[in-house]
Enzyme design. Sequence first.
Site, short mmCIF file in Angstrom:
data_model
loop_
_atom_site.label_atom_id
_atom_site.label_comp_id
_atom_site.label_asym_id
_atom_site.label_seq_id
_atom_site.Cartn_x
_atom_site.Cartn_y
_atom_site.Cartn_z
N LYS A 104 0.80 -1.22 0.00
CA LYS A 104 0.00 0.00 0.00
C LYS A 104 0.85 1.28 0.00
O LYS A 104 0.46 2.28 -0.60
CB LYS A 104 -0.97 0.01 1.18
CG LYS A 104 -2.08 -1.03 1.05
CD LYS A 104 -3.10 -0.91 2.16
CE LYS A 104 -4.16 -1.99 2.05
NZ LYS A 104 -5.25 -1.81 3.03
N ASP A 145 -10.18 2.79 2.45
CA ASP A 145 -10.37 1.92 3.63
C ASP A 145 -11.09 2.65 4.77
O ASP A 145 -12.05 2.12 5.33
CB ASP A 145 -9.01 1.42 4.16
CG ASP A 145 -8.41 0.33 3.28
OD1 ASP A 145 -9.17 -0.40 2.63
OD2 ASP A 145 -7.17 0.20 3.28
#
Length: 274
Positions: free
Chosen positions: A71, A103
């Site tokens: 990420k 997220d």
Amino acid sequence: MNITSATKLLAVIGDPVRHSLSPVMHNGWIADHELDAVYTALSLKSDDAASVIRAMKALGFTGVNVTVPHKEAAARAADRSESEVANTLRWEEDGTLSAFNTDGAGFVDALTETAPDWRGRVSRVLIIGAGGAGLGVGKALSAYADTVHFTNRTLARAEAAAAAVSNGRVLRWEDLERGFGAADLIVQTTTLGMAGQPSHDWPVQLCRSTAIVADIVYKPLETDFLYAARARGLVAMDGLGMLIHQGARAFELWFGVKPDTKRARERLLEALGG
Ligand code: ATR
């Protein structure tokens, strides 16, 4: 589905990704909207994931999701990123790459679905765990809460997470019981309770009667933590909520339409085997 050379390509990239549920979810939505696209999972083992991601442009990818451990590399690979940690990438028509992190907002969407009045009820948040998931959720909740406490087996990581959030605080692992008694919202973000991992005897009996609890684990869907919370009559949110809503936000970034999150849950439950 008729896959041709014109079919748009999307994927989740990570290591491991073999058990990812994202292809089931996104291909379901692609079918719902009759889009000419396909979503797969690509395992990437590389010390230089950013270079690999940049090279995907040459292969004509439309977008990708990125999961552990890439990420940060995804955010670095992009020409613009809304965060230092990205889970969604989109190639623009001019060839540049935009990075997003859905997220945190996905967690908040899921929480709103589970407990529509949560904003009026939550001032003290307790995040169990200080990994990438814990920090992401804590950051997203910090805008709505008075305090966000992080508790973690390894204290240094809790300290780092608390320092990265404006109203972040550290709760010592030994003081978990006190934290449970004080929190309005408790979010379990560690691997504890996941199938094949150790479980933990959380002091759910000390929770306030108005507390909301959430677990980001979805295998099993009802962890021991959620089971105990429901047995006490607390509002409890399972781990599929965040998975679905972060995915829905990514899908909208790529295709400009809001997908059906209820249908996604049905498909994912089926994929999980019940
Ligand atoms: P992610 O980025 O997906 O959140 P991670 O960085 O590996 O994953 O974090 C996993 C979390 O689970 C951490 O908070 C970890 O605690 P440590 O920082 O002390 O490692 C927590 N965790 C994993 N196994 C644990 C265990 N047996 N007891 C307590 N916490 C555990």
